[in-house]
Scaffold this motif. Sequence first.
Motif, PDB file in Angstrom:
ATOM      1  N   MET A   1       0.840  -1.173  -0.114  1.00 25.63           N
ATOM      2  CA  MET A   1      -0.057   0.078   0.253  1.00 25.63           C
ATOM      3  C   MET A   1       0.913   1.159   0.011  1.00 25.63           C
ATOM      4  SD  MET A   1      -2.881   1.003   2.924  1.00 25.63           S
ATOM      5  CE  MET A   1      -3.723  -0.440   2.549  1.00 25.63           C
ATOM      6  N   SER A   2       0.397   1.779  -1.169  1.00 28.41           N
ATOM      7  CA  SER A   2       1.446   3.327  -0.957  1.00 28.41           C
ATOM      8  C   SER A   2       0.853   4.498   0.025  1.00 28.41           C
ATOM      9  CB  SER A   2       1.500   3.851  -2.242  1.00 28.41           C
ATOM     10  OG  SER A   2       0.258   4.182  -2.663  1.00 28.41           O
ATOM     11  N   SER A   3       1.633   5.141   0.519  1.00 25.51           N
ATOM     12  CA  SER A   3       1.292   6.412   1.213  1.00 25.51           C
ATOM     13  C   SER A   3       1.100   7.778   0.596  1.00 25.51           C
ATOM     14  CB  SER A   3       1.745   6.288   2.681  1.00 25.51           C
ATOM     15  OG  SER A   3       3.221   6.577   2.434  1.00 25.51           O
ATOM     16  N   ALA A   4       0.931   8.678   1.784  1.00 25.22           N
ATOM     17  CA  ALA A   4       1.136  10.045   1.073  1.00 25.22           C
ATOM     18  C   ALA A   4       2.525  10.544   0.451  1.00 25.22           C
ATOM     19  CB  ALA A   4       0.787  10.916   2.162  1.00 25.22           C
ATOM     20  N   THR A   5       3.466   9.679   0.947  1.00 30.70           N
ATOM     21  CA  THR A   5       4.831   9.909   0.528  1.00 30.70           C
ATOM     22  C   THR A   5       5.231   9.659  -0.831  1.00 30.70           C
ATOM     23  OG1 THR A   5       5.848   7.732   1.528  1.00 30.70           O
ATOM     24  CG2 THR A   5       5.920   9.644   2.865  1.00 30.70           C
ATOM     25  N   SER A   6       4.284   8.992  -1.491  1.00 31.50           N
ATOM     26  CA  SER A   6       4.497   8.491  -2.936  1.00 31.50           C
ATOM     27  C   SER A   6       4.700   9.559  -3.702  1.00 31.50           C
ATOM     28  CB  SER A   6       3.578   7.585  -3.344  1.00 31.50           C
ATOM     29  OG  SER A   6       2.151   8.182  -3.403  1.00 31.50           O
ATOM     30  N   VAL A   7       5.446   9.403  -4.915  1.00 29.62           N
ATOM     31  CA  VAL A   7       5.707  10.447  -5.719  1.00 29.62           C
ATOM     32  C   VAL A   7       4.479  11.033  -6.615  1.00 29.62           C
ATOM     33  CG1 VAL A   7       8.276  10.148  -6.113  1.00 29.62           C
ATOM     34  CG2 VAL A   7       6.602   8.909  -7.490  1.00 29.62           C
ATOM     35  N   ALA A   8       4.517  12.293  -6.911  1.00 27.14           N
ATOM     36  CA  ALA A   8       3.395  12.748  -7.588  1.00 27.14           C
ATOM     37  C   ALA A   8       3.103  11.806  -9.063  1.00 27.14           C
ATOM     38  CB  ALA A   8       3.578  14.201  -8.214  1.00 27.14           C
ATOM     39  N   GLU A   9       1.876  11.486  -9.432  1.00 26.34           N
ATOM     40  CA  GLU A   9       1.322  10.613 -10.254  1.00 26.34           C
ATOM     41  C   GLU A   9       1.434  11.605 -11.593  1.00 26.34           C
ATOM     42  OE1 GLU A   9      -1.380   7.608  -9.798  1.00 26.34           O
ATOM     43  OE2 GLU A   9      -1.487   8.095  -7.703  1.00 26.34           O
ATOM     44  N   GLU A  10       1.466  10.816 -12.757  1.00 25.75           N
ATOM     45  CA  GLU A  10       1.451  11.480 -13.853  1.00 25.75           C
ATOM     46  C   GLU A  10      -0.091  12.111 -14.248  1.00 25.75           C
ATOM     47  OE1 GLU A  10       2.318  10.229 -18.630  1.00 25.75           O
ATOM     48  OE2 GLU A  10       2.824   8.794 -17.160  1.00 25.75           O
ATOM     49  N   ILE A  11       0.050  13.003 -14.946  1.00 21.31           N
ATOM     50  CA  ILE A  11      -1.566  13.551 -15.090  1.00 21.31           C
ATOM     51  C   ILE A  11      -1.396  13.937 -16.620  1.00 21.31           C
ATOM     52  CG2 ILE A  11      -2.272  13.883 -12.852  1.00 21.31           C
ATOM     53  CD1 ILE A  11      -1.982  16.899 -13.439  1.00 21.31           C
ATOM     54  N   VAL A  12      -2.535  14.187 -17.265  1.00 18.32           N
ATOM     55  CA  VAL A  12      -2.562  14.635 -18.710  1.00 18.32           C
ATOM     56  C   VAL A  12      -3.289  16.059 -18.613  1.00 18.32           C
ATOM     57  CG1 VAL A  12      -2.423  12.517 -19.780  1.00 18.32           C
ATOM     58  CG2 VAL A  12      -4.634  13.555 -19.556  1.00 18.32           C
ATOM     59  N   ASP A  13      -3.120  16.792 -19.805  1.00 18.71           N
ATOM     60  CA  ASP A  13      -3.776  18.100 -19.669  1.00 18.71           C
ATOM     61  C   ASP A  13      -5.569  17.826 -19.510  1.00 18.71           C
ATOM     62  OD1 ASP A  13      -3.997  21.155 -20.450  1.00 18.71           O
ATOM     63  OD2 ASP A  13      -5.060  20.089 -22.016  1.00 18.71           O
ATOM     64  N   TYR A  14      -6.002  18.695 -18.682  1.00 16.79           N
ATOM     65  CA  TYR A  14      -7.602  18.561 -18.586  1.00 16.79           C
ATOM     66  C   TYR A  14      -8.134  18.429 -19.978  1.00 16.79           C
ATOM     67  CZ  TYR A  14     -12.137  18.887 -16.737  1.00 16.79           C
ATOM     68  OH  TYR A  14     -13.507  18.674 -16.424  1.00 16.79           O
ATOM     69  N   ASP A  15      -8.100  19.482 -20.862  1.00 15.20           N
ATOM     70  CA  ASP A  15      -8.956  19.533 -22.140  1.00 15.20           C
ATOM     71  C   ASP A  15      -8.544  18.400 -22.898  1.00 15.20           C
ATOM     72  OD1 ASP A  15     -10.137  21.758 -21.284  1.00 15.20           O
ATOM     73  OD2 ASP A  15      -8.562  22.942 -22.203  1.00 15.20           O
ATOM     74  N   GLU A  16      -7.289  17.915 -23.071  1.00 13.04           N
ATOM     75  CA  GLU A  16      -7.153  16.477 -23.706  1.00 13.04           C
ATOM     76  C   GLU A  16      -7.769  15.470 -23.168  1.00 13.04           C
ATOM     77  OE1 GLU A  16      -2.856  15.707 -24.252  1.00 13.04           O
ATOM     78  OE2 GLU A  16      -2.473  17.843 -24.601  1.00 13.04           O
ATOM     79  N   ALA A  17      -8.014  15.145 -22.002  1.00  6.34           N
ATOM     80  CA  ALA A  17      -8.262  14.225 -21.358  1.00  6.34           C
ATOM     81  C   ALA A  17      -9.681  14.117 -21.686  1.00  6.34           C
ATOM     82  CB  ALA A  17      -8.389  14.278 -19.750  1.00  6.34           C
ATOM     83  N   LEU A  18     -10.485  15.256 -21.730  1.00  5.93           N
ATOM     84  CA  LEU A  18     -11.991  15.399 -22.181  1.00  5.93           C
ATOM     85  C   LEU A  18     -12.182  15.041 -23.586  1.00  5.93           C
ATOM     86  CD1 LEU A  18     -14.497  16.074 -20.390  1.00  5.93           C
ATOM     87  CD2 LEU A  18     -12.255  16.430 -19.410  1.00  5.93           C
ATOM     88  N   GLU A  19     -11.027  15.243 -24.614  1.00  9.51           N
ATOM     89  CA  GLU A  19     -11.202  14.974 -25.826  1.00  9.51           C
ATOM     90  C   GLU A  19     -11.432  13.423 -26.115  1.00  9.51           C
ATOM     91  OE1 GLU A  19      -8.040  16.486 -28.059  1.00  9.51           O
ATOM     92  OE2 GLU A  19      -8.382  18.596 -27.336  1.00  9.51           O
ATOM     93  N   ARG A  20     -10.860  12.663 -25.053  1.00 15.58           N
ATOM     94  CA  ARG A  20     -10.720  11.038 -25.298  1.00 15.58           C
ATOM     95  C   ARG A  20     -11.892  10.481 -24.229  1.00 15.58           C
ATOM     96  NH1 ARG A  20      -5.455  12.737 -26.066  1.00 15.58           N
ATOM     97  NH2 ARG A  20      -4.748  12.309 -23.917  1.00 15.58           N
ATOM     98  N   TYR A  21     -11.940  11.065 -23.365  1.00 14.86           N
ATOM     99  CA  TYR A  21     -13.023  10.289 -22.276  1.00 14.86           C
ATOM    100  C   TYR A  21     -13.841  10.988 -21.710  1.00 14.86           C
ATOM    101  CZ  TYR A  21      -8.310   7.841 -22.139  1.00 14.86           C
ATOM    102  OH  TYR A  21      -7.359   7.042 -22.537  1.00 14.86           O
ATOM    103  N   ASP A  22     -15.174  10.323 -21.210  1.00 19.64           N
ATOM    104  CA  ASP A  22     -16.428  10.905 -21.016  1.00 19.64           C
ATOM    105  C   ASP A  22     -16.162  10.658 -19.435  1.00 19.64           C
ATOM    106  OD1 ASP A  22     -18.928  12.006 -20.808  1.00 19.64           O
ATOM    107  OD2 ASP A  22     -19.594   9.995 -20.791  1.00 19.64           O
ATOM    108  N   PRO A  23     -16.300  11.672 -18.547  1.00 25.86           N
ATOM    109  CA  PRO A  23     -16.176  11.592 -17.277  1.00 25.86           C
ATOM    110  C   PRO A  23     -17.559  11.118 -16.457  1.00 25.86           C
ATOM    111  CG  PRO A  23     -16.074  13.693 -17.542  1.00 25.86           C
ATOM    112  CD  PRO A  23     -16.129  13.248 -18.699  1.00 25.86           C
ATOM    113  N   VAL A  24     -17.647  10.248 -15.463  1.00 27.48           N
ATOM    114  CA  VAL A  24     -18.996   9.847 -14.905  1.00 27.48           C
ATOM    115  C   VAL A  24     -18.650   9.962 -13.483  1.00 27.48           C
ATOM    116  CG1 VAL A  24     -20.632   8.127 -14.546  1.00 27.48           C
ATOM    117  CG2 VAL A  24     -19.761   8.365 -16.709  1.00 27.48           C
ATOM    118  N   MET A  25     -19.718  10.719 -12.333  1.00 22.77           N
ATOM    119  CA  MET A  25     -19.351  10.764 -11.073  1.00 22.77           C
ATOM    120  C   MET A  25     -20.568  10.259 -10.490  1.00 22.77           C
ATOM    121  SD  MET A  25     -18.346  14.847 -10.927  1.00 22.77           S
ATOM    122  CE  MET A  25     -19.840  15.412 -11.777  1.00 22.77           C
ATOM    123  N   GLY A  26     -20.048   9.848  -9.051  1.00 22.56           N
ATOM    124  CA  GLY A  26     -21.218   9.508  -8.093  1.00 22.56           C
ATOM    125  C   GLY A  26     -20.878  10.368  -6.805  1.00 22.56           C
ATOM    126  N   LEU A  27     -21.893  11.020  -6.367  1.00 23.93           N
ATOM    127  CA  LEU A  27     -21.317  11.852  -5.168  1.00 23.93           C
ATOM    128  C   LEU A  27     -22.044  11.320  -3.963  1.00 23.93           C
ATOM    129  CD1 LEU A  27     -21.430  15.239  -6.685  1.00 23.93           C
ATOM    130  CD2 LEU A  27     -19.298  13.911  -6.092  1.00 23.93           C
TER     131      LEU A  27
END
Lengths: 511, 118
Positions: A1-27
């Motif tokens: 199990m990793s913890s808060a000390t783990s290194v920052a994860e890779e992310i992509v640009d928000y607009d690019e993410a939205l070009e390829r994927y459709d987000p679904v949420m549950g709150l």
Amino acid sequence: MSSATSVAEEIVDYDEALERYDPVMGLEVHVELNTATKMFCGCATGFGADPNSQVCPVCLGLPGALPVVNEKAVESAIRIGLALNCEIAEWCRFARKNYFYPDMPKNFQTSQYDEPIAFEGHLDVELGDGTTYRVEIERAHMEEDTGKSLHIGGATGRIHGADHSLVDYNRAGIPLIEIVTKPLTGAGKRAPEVAKAYVGALRELLRALGVSDVKMEQGSLRCDANVSLRPRATGDQSQDDVPLGTRTETKNVNSLRSVERAVRYEITRHAAILDRGDKITQETRHWHEDTGVTTSGREKSDAEDYRYFPEPDLVPVAPTRETVEMLRGTLPEAPGERRRRLQNDWGYSDLEMRDVMNAGAVALIEETVAAGATPAGARKWWTGELARRANVEGRSVEEFGVTPAHIAELDRLVRDGRLNDSMARQVLEGVIAGEGAPTEVADARGLELVQDDGALEAAVDKVIEANAEVAQKVRDGKVQAAGALIGQVMKEMKGQADAGKARELILAKLS
Amino acid sequence: MPPEHARGRFVVREAPRLAPMSALSRDDVAHLAGLARIDLSDAELDRMVGELGVILESVAKVQEVAADEIEPMSHPLPLTNVTRPDEVRPSLGAEAALAAAPEKEQQRFSVPRILDED
């Protein structure tokens, strides 16, 4: 199990993410009710009491203790359900959610499982551009809060690396309502905004119902955000036919701004994983307000087998239809209607009203106006200085300890001519710093406009004499040149003058 | 998360029925005792294996006659809506509450490390 000390994860640009994927949420939103007593016992519920001073055999899970349901909590649950346009169960039970963790001394949480008191509702949420998004509500059920743990011996008070933990059960047993949405689809790139707007609208609704303090910073309103991505539909395919992706559940999201940021972050993190061709791990994520990232918590696994079964110590709750209708009669006006009425009463433009909503200040302004402020004055402070600060510091406007009564008092001091705008700002600083109510702060800091017209006149004369060229321009009709003179006069008066009055005097003398 | 909710009355979906019992082993009882933090001697363990076995057999007998059309009962009395008014009653007080705690610190219950080290 990793913890808060783990290194920052890779992310992509928000607009690019939205070009390829459709987000679904549950709150999932947990709301602590503001009842005087706990869900199943008569212990008091006040925030900040001495550790373990508000506990009894029932909420400590001692042998032989028998819980009894709090009547007001059931009524609040039904009112919340009705306000969310839900159906109210004719008959429902509590269930034991079994787990071994010291935050519940009973080793189970009394909750509801497949018989929630309210189900199948919706809440219409207005977005920043004035459009409406309908959030479908799956269920709202009754349960109880858990105790609070202090982790000792770890580096940062975290559970990881802790040597042992200390538990305070004052919070254990405080009535909670958990409100769960259906999967929210179709929001597209506005998903983070929808999440924030929903929690904001819910908070407004709950506050209007008077059932909770809804203080996110104190944990009386908490949001868990589930996020998943699925590929964008291609060709003739309908987006609804694309299967949902694996979700993660981000916990510890304790402000409206964080709800928006956390959802946005998870979208960009998921997209990076999916882009690599990897799979999302279904897990709990922890939100870190300071760094704006989530880190891995526990994986959802067999530990999630809660062995639910109907609670044998409590009898079913079966609200009569008469009771439900009586409670429906106590509902406040719907937030949308209320906003339109208030906007009309206050004479705000659409844009001004939207600012007020975005600052989450509708109820605050209502209370401030009721306390004697002008609508314009109330708006100026809540959506101006306080909202600006809240935004910068990532907090909500209520967190500064400034009350509607304070703002009404400040507004009165300005209208009475005791303070000018910059002094009022200093007074507000003092109120935020805990120096007392506005009048006390103004007294203590010696802030008061000089009412002595003689002193002001003398300053005006001095400034005109010293700035003959500028004064001549004003005499020649260049009224805007008076600004420089007003500035000089204010300086001469060490800021303690009414700028409006100075302007009048200067123009009178140079006409 | 529950898959769906009941509309009105309880629907038997995941009723907590015990599987036809294979005999409870001594290891099972020792494991359960550990989870419940009950310290059992060897003699007590032996006795509990027998006594719990009898209880499980009795439950198994009830399950033989419990047909699908019989709804599981969660309470022996036909009561609903037993509530109390929202009025504060005295709590135990921290001292009494903590009196039986094996360990305490800062007026709180002290519990062993929650997560095992990785």
